[in-house]
Write an enzyme that holds these catalytic residues in place. Structure first.
Site, PDB file in Angstrom:
ATOM      1  N   ARG A  89       6.987 124.463 148.629  1.00 29.74           N
ATOM      2  CA  ARG A  89       6.404 125.719 148.988  1.00 29.74           C
ATOM      3  C   ARG A  89       6.986 127.186 148.979  1.00 29.74           C
ATOM      4  O   ARG A  89       6.941 128.431 148.592  1.00 29.74           O
ATOM      5  CB  ARG A  89       5.760 125.974 150.762  1.00 29.74           C
ATOM      6  CG  ARG A  89       4.362 124.951 150.388  1.00 29.74           C
ATOM      7  CD  ARG A  89       3.143 124.722 152.131  1.00 29.74           C
ATOM      8  NE  ARG A  89       2.446 124.067 152.031  1.00 29.74           N
ATOM      9  CZ  ARG A  89       2.716 123.264 152.226  1.00 29.74           C
ATOM     10  NH1 ARG A  89       3.321 121.907 152.909  1.00 29.74           N
ATOM     11  NH2 ARG A  89       1.573 122.331 152.360  1.00 29.74           N
ATOM     12  N   ASP A 149      -3.610 122.150 158.298  1.00 29.52           N
ATOM     13  CA  ASP A 149      -3.432 121.476 158.618  1.00 29.52           C
ATOM     14  C   ASP A 149      -3.386 120.679 159.513  1.00 29.52           C
ATOM     15  O   ASP A 149      -3.695 119.168 159.667  1.00 29.52           O
ATOM     16  CB  ASP A 149      -1.841 121.043 158.791  1.00 29.52           C
ATOM     17  CG  ASP A 149      -0.464 122.652 157.741  1.00 29.52           C
ATOM     18  OD1 ASP A 149      -1.166 122.062 157.154  1.00 29.52           O
ATOM     19  OD2 ASP A 149       0.302 122.992 158.668  1.00 29.52           O
ATOM     20  N   ARG A 152      -7.316 118.644 158.004  1.00 31.74           N
ATOM     21  CA  ARG A 152      -6.598 117.452 157.419  1.00 31.74           C
ATOM     22  C   ARG A 152      -6.360 115.804 158.577  1.00 31.74           C
ATOM     23  O   ARG A 152      -6.840 115.033 158.099  1.00 31.74           O
ATOM     24  CB  ARG A 152      -6.082 117.499 156.001  1.00 31.74           C
ATOM     25  CG  ARG A 152      -5.883 118.509 155.779  1.00 31.74           C
ATOM     26  CD  ARG A 152      -4.543 119.033 154.629  1.00 31.74           C
ATOM     27  NE  ARG A 152      -5.103 119.362 153.064  1.00 31.74           N
ATOM     28  CZ  ARG A 152      -4.421 120.734 152.154  1.00 31.74           C
ATOM     29  NH1 ARG A 152      -2.481 120.815 153.463  1.00 31.74           N
ATOM     30  NH2 ARG A 152      -4.633 121.117 151.525  1.00 31.74           N
ATOM     31  N   HIS A 176       4.420 125.912 158.316  1.00 27.05           N
ATOM     32  CA  HIS A 176       3.526 125.103 157.531  1.00 27.05           C
ATOM     33  C   HIS A 176       4.011 124.930 156.426  1.00 27.05           C
ATOM     34  O   HIS A 176       4.800 124.955 155.415  1.00 27.05           O
ATOM     35  CB  HIS A 176       2.593 125.993 156.814  1.00 27.05           C
ATOM     36  CG  HIS A 176       1.124 125.099 156.073  1.00 27.05           C
ATOM     37  ND1 HIS A 176       0.484 124.240 156.077  1.00 27.05           N
ATOM     38  CD2 HIS A 176       1.214 125.846 154.636  1.00 27.05           C
ATOM     39  CE1 HIS A 176       0.003 124.402 154.835  1.00 27.05           C
ATOM     40  NE2 HIS A 176       0.242 125.600 154.215  1.00 27.05           N
TER      41      HIS A 176
HETATM   42  O1  TXD Z   1      -2.737 126.509 154.412  1.00 23.98           O
HETATM   43  C1  TXD Z   1      -1.631 127.358 153.727  1.00 23.98           C
HETATM   44  N1  TXD Z   1      -1.954 128.917 154.007  1.00 23.98           N
HETATM   45  C2  TXD Z   1      -2.644 127.810 152.354  1.00 23.98           C
HETATM   46  C3  TXD Z   1      -1.787 128.562 151.517  1.00 23.98           C
HETATM   47  C4  TXD Z   1      -3.872 126.814 151.876  1.00 23.98           C
HETATM   48  C5  TXD Z   1      -3.861 127.141 149.741  1.00 23.98           C
HETATM   49  C6  TXD Z   1      -3.299 127.432 149.424  1.00 23.98           C
HETATM   50  N2  TXD Z   1      -1.584 128.137 150.106  1.00 23.98           N
HETATM   51  C7  TXD Z   1      -1.843 129.280 149.087  1.00 23.98           C
HETATM   52  O2  TXD Z   1      -2.531 130.732 148.946  1.00 23.98           O
HETATM   53  C8  TXD Z   1      -1.030 129.336 147.447  1.00 23.98           C
HETATM   54  O3  TXD Z   1       0.365 128.448 147.868  1.00 23.98           O
HETATM   55  C9  TXD Z   1      -0.734 130.578 146.869  1.00 23.98           C
HETATM   56  O4  TXD Z   1       0.586 130.920 147.534  1.00 23.98           O
HETATM   57  C10 TXD Z   1      -2.237 131.946 147.791  1.00 23.98           C
HETATM   58  C11 TXD Z   1      -3.344 131.671 146.468  1.00 23.98           C
HETATM   59  O5  TXD Z   1      -3.607 130.235 146.426  1.00 23.98           O
HETATM   60  P1  TXD Z   1      -4.871 130.301 145.686  1.00 23.98           P
HETATM   61  O6  TXD Z   1      -5.701 128.610 145.085  1.00 23.98           O
HETATM   62  O7  TXD Z   1      -6.117 131.181 145.335  1.00 23.98           O
HETATM   63  O8  TXD Z   1      -3.808 130.817 143.638  1.00 23.98           O
HETATM   64  P2  TXD Z   1      -4.691 131.477 143.180  1.00 23.98           P
HETATM   65  O9  TXD Z   1      -5.769 131.071 142.529  1.00 23.98           O
HETATM   66  O10 TXD Z   1      -3.554 131.542 141.797  1.00 23.98           O
HETATM   67  O11 TXD Z   1      -5.222 133.112 142.976  1.00 23.98           O
HETATM   68  C12 TXD Z   1      -4.030 134.034 143.914  1.00 23.98           C
HETATM   69  C13 TXD Z   1      -4.775 135.169 142.800  1.00 23.98           C
HETATM   70  C14 TXD Z   1      -5.104 135.059 141.348  1.00 23.98           C
HETATM   71  O12 TXD Z   1      -6.276 136.359 140.953  1.00 23.98           O
HETATM   72  C15 TXD Z   1      -3.991 136.620 141.126  1.00 23.98           C
HETATM   73  O13 TXD Z   1      -4.299 137.099 139.657  1.00 23.98           O
HETATM   74  C16 TXD Z   1      -4.200 137.754 142.516  1.00 23.98           C
HETATM   75  O14 TXD Z   1      -4.067 136.479 143.010  1.00 23.98           O
HETATM   76  N3  TXD Z   1      -2.502 138.173 142.579  1.00 23.98           N
HETATM   77  C17 TXD Z   1      -2.908 139.585 143.080  1.00 23.98           C
HETATM   78  N4  TXD Z   1      -3.832 140.558 143.417  1.00 23.98           N
HETATM   79  C18 TXD Z   1      -3.391 141.085 143.597  1.00 23.98           C
HETATM   80  N5  TXD Z   1      -1.946 141.998 143.472  1.00 23.98           N
HETATM   81  C19 TXD Z   1      -1.670 141.620 143.627  1.00 23.98           C
HETATM   82  N6  TXD Z   1      -0.474 141.461 143.206  1.00 23.98           N
HETATM   83  C20 TXD Z   1      -1.385 140.009 142.906  1.00 23.98           C
HETATM   84  N7  TXD Z   1      -0.607 139.407 142.433  1.00 23.98           N
HETATM   85  C21 TXD Z   1      -1.399 138.355 142.328  1.00 23.98           C
END
Ligand code: TXD
Length: 324
Positions: A89, A149, A152, A176
Site C-alpha cells: 500500500r 480488516d 475480513r 492499514h
Molecule cells: O481499506 C481501504 N481503505 C481500501 C482502500 C480498500 C480497498 C481499496 N483501497 C484503495 O481505494 C485502493 O488502494 C485505491 O487507492 C482506492 C480506489 O480503489 P478502486 O479499486 O476503486 O480503484 P479504481 O477502480 O482504479 O478507481 C479509482 C478511480 C478511477 O475511476 C480513476 O479514474 C479515479 O479514481 N481518479 C480520479 N477521480 C477524480 N479525480 C482524480 N484526480 C482522480 N484520479 C483518479
C-alpha cells in the site's frame, strides 16, 4: 423529506459500489464524480435504472464538475491508484498524495461543513493529508480501513468455527498495513454451544475468541487477515478488493448519518488515547453527524499495545515522506 447529500469522489470499483450500496439502502442522495469524462454519468444512470427493480428512492447523479458536489454532508474519497500484485500500500504514497491533495482542496471549498471519509491507500497517510489540506477540525476527517480488516477477520473466524459471519464481532486496530493489530480478546463470537448457560444474543457480546480457538489457530487467522488485501489482489491481478471495502464504507456512513453508535475500528486522529499522540491510526470509534464522537479505550495486552505503537510509528514515518 430531504435526504443527506454524500459525494463519492472516484467512480472506480470501490467508489461506484459504495454509491450503489448507499442508494440501495436509501441512506443519502449521492453525487458520484471522477476525472474520467462520462464514466460517473454512465454508472449513475445505470444505477438509477435499477431503482424500479430494487425499489430505492435515493438518487445518484454522475458528474465531472465539483460545483455539483456543493454543500455535501459527507465526502467519500476513493480516487487514486489501486495496488498491483507485489506492491505494498505504501508504494502508492506519492502518486495518490497528489491526487487526494488536489481533490480535498476542491471538495473542501464547495462543502466547507462536510465530513471527509478517506478510503484511498496508503490509508492513514491519505487521511492525514485530507485533514491538513482541508483545514477541517480533526473529528471531521477520518478514514475507513479497520472496518474492512475487522470484517475480513470476522469472516475467516466464522469459516473456522462454522458459524454465521454475522455472529462474529471482530476488532482489528492499527494502521492499514502489514502491521495492523488483530485483537482476539475484543473479538466475540455468538456460538450457540459456547453460549450455553450464558445470556442470549443481544444481552451479551458473545464469547471472546481465545476461549474458542488455540493461540496457533488464532495466529494463523491473524496472519491471513493481515494478508487479506494481498490475497484478493493476487487473484484479481489488475485491481484490488471492492465488495467488502464498499460494505465497510457504507457501514461507517450509516453509523454517521443514523447516529447508530456502534464501535467501529476506524482511522481517527489519536490525541493521547492508547498512549498515541497526534497521529492518525486505526482505533475503535463511535460516530455521529458531526464526525468522530468518541475514541473508545479498550484494555489491551502489553503485546497488542506495543504492536499498536509500532503501527502508529510506521504511519508517522510515512507521513514524514509527504511533501505537503
Ligand atoms: O481499506 C481501504 N481503505 C481500501 C482502500 C480498500 C480497498 C481499496 N483501497 C484503495 O481505494 C485502493 O488502494 C485505491 O487507492 C482506492 C480506489 O480503489 P478502486 O479499486 O476503486 O480503484 P479504481 O477502480 O482504479 O478507481 C479509482 C478511480 C478511477 O475511476 C480513476 O479514474 C479515479 O479514481 N481518479 C480520479 N477521480 C477524480 N479525480 C482524480 N484526480 C482522480 N484520479 C483518479
Amino acid at each position: 423529506m430531504t435526504r443527506p447529500k454524500v459525494t463519492v469522489v472516484g467512480a472506480g470499483f470501490v467508489g461506484a459500489t459504495t454509491a450503489q450500496r448507499i442508494v440501495e439502502k436509501n441512506l443519502a442522495d449521492v453525487v458520484l464524480t471522477d476525472i474520467v469524462e462520462g464514466m460517473p454519468q454512465g454508472k449513475a444512470l445505470d444505477m438509477m435504472e435499477s431503482a424500479p427493480v430494487e425499489g430505492f428512492e435515493a438518487k445518484v447523479t454522475g458528474t465531472n464538475d465539483y460545483a455539483d458536489t456543493k454543500n455535501s454532508d459527507l465526502i467519500v474519497i476513493t480516487a487514486g491508484l489501486a495496488r498491483k500484485p507485489g506492491m505494498t500500500r505504501d508504494d502508492l504514497l506519492q502518486q495518490n498524495a497528489g491526487i487526494v491533495g488536489a481533490i480535498v482542496t476542491e471538495v473542501a471549498k464547495h462543502s466547507p461543513k462536510a465530513l471527509i471519509l478517506a478510503v484511498t491507500n496508503p490509508l492513514d497517510v491519505m487521511v492525514h493529508l485530507a485533514w491538513k489540506k482541508s483545514g477541517f477540525e480533526n473529528k471531521r476527517v477520518f478514514g475507513m480501513a479497520g472496518a474492512l480488516d475487522s470484517a475480513r477477520y470476522a469472516f475467516f473466524i466464522s469459516e473456522e468455527l462454522k458459524c454465521r459471519p454475522s455472529e462474529v464481532t471482530a476488532m482489528v486496530l492499527g494502521g492499514h498495513g502489514d502491521e495492523m493489530v488483530p485483537v482476539p480478546e475484543h473479538t466475540y463470537v455468538m456460538v450457540g454451544a459456547a453460549l450455553r448457560g450464558r445470556p442470549q444474543k443481544g444481552t451479551h457480546k458473545g464469547v471472546p475468541l481465545p476461549e474458542l480457538l488455540s493461540p496457533e489457530k488464532i495466529e494463523a487467522i491473524n496472519q491471513r487477515t493481515r494478508d487479506g488485501g494481498a490475497e484478493i489482489v493476487k487473484y484479481l491481478k489488475t485491481g484490488s478488493a471492492f465488495y467488502a471495502p464498499s460494505s465497510s464504507v457504507t457501514r461507517m456512513i450509516e453509523n454517521i448519518l443514523k447516529e447508530k453508535g456502534e464501535v467501529i475500528p476506524s482511522c481517527v486522529h489519536a490525541t493521547g488515547q492508547y498512549g498515541i499522540q497526534d497521529v492518525y491510526c486505526g482505533l475503535p470509534a463511535r460516530f455521529d453527524r458531526s464526525g468522530v464522537k468518541e475514541i473508545v479505550e479498550l484494555k489491551l495486552t502489553a503485546g497488542e499495545q506495543k504492536a499498536l505503537q509500532t503501527s502508529a510509528d510506521h504511519v508517522r514515518e510515512n507521513i514524514s515522506k509527504l511533501t505537503l
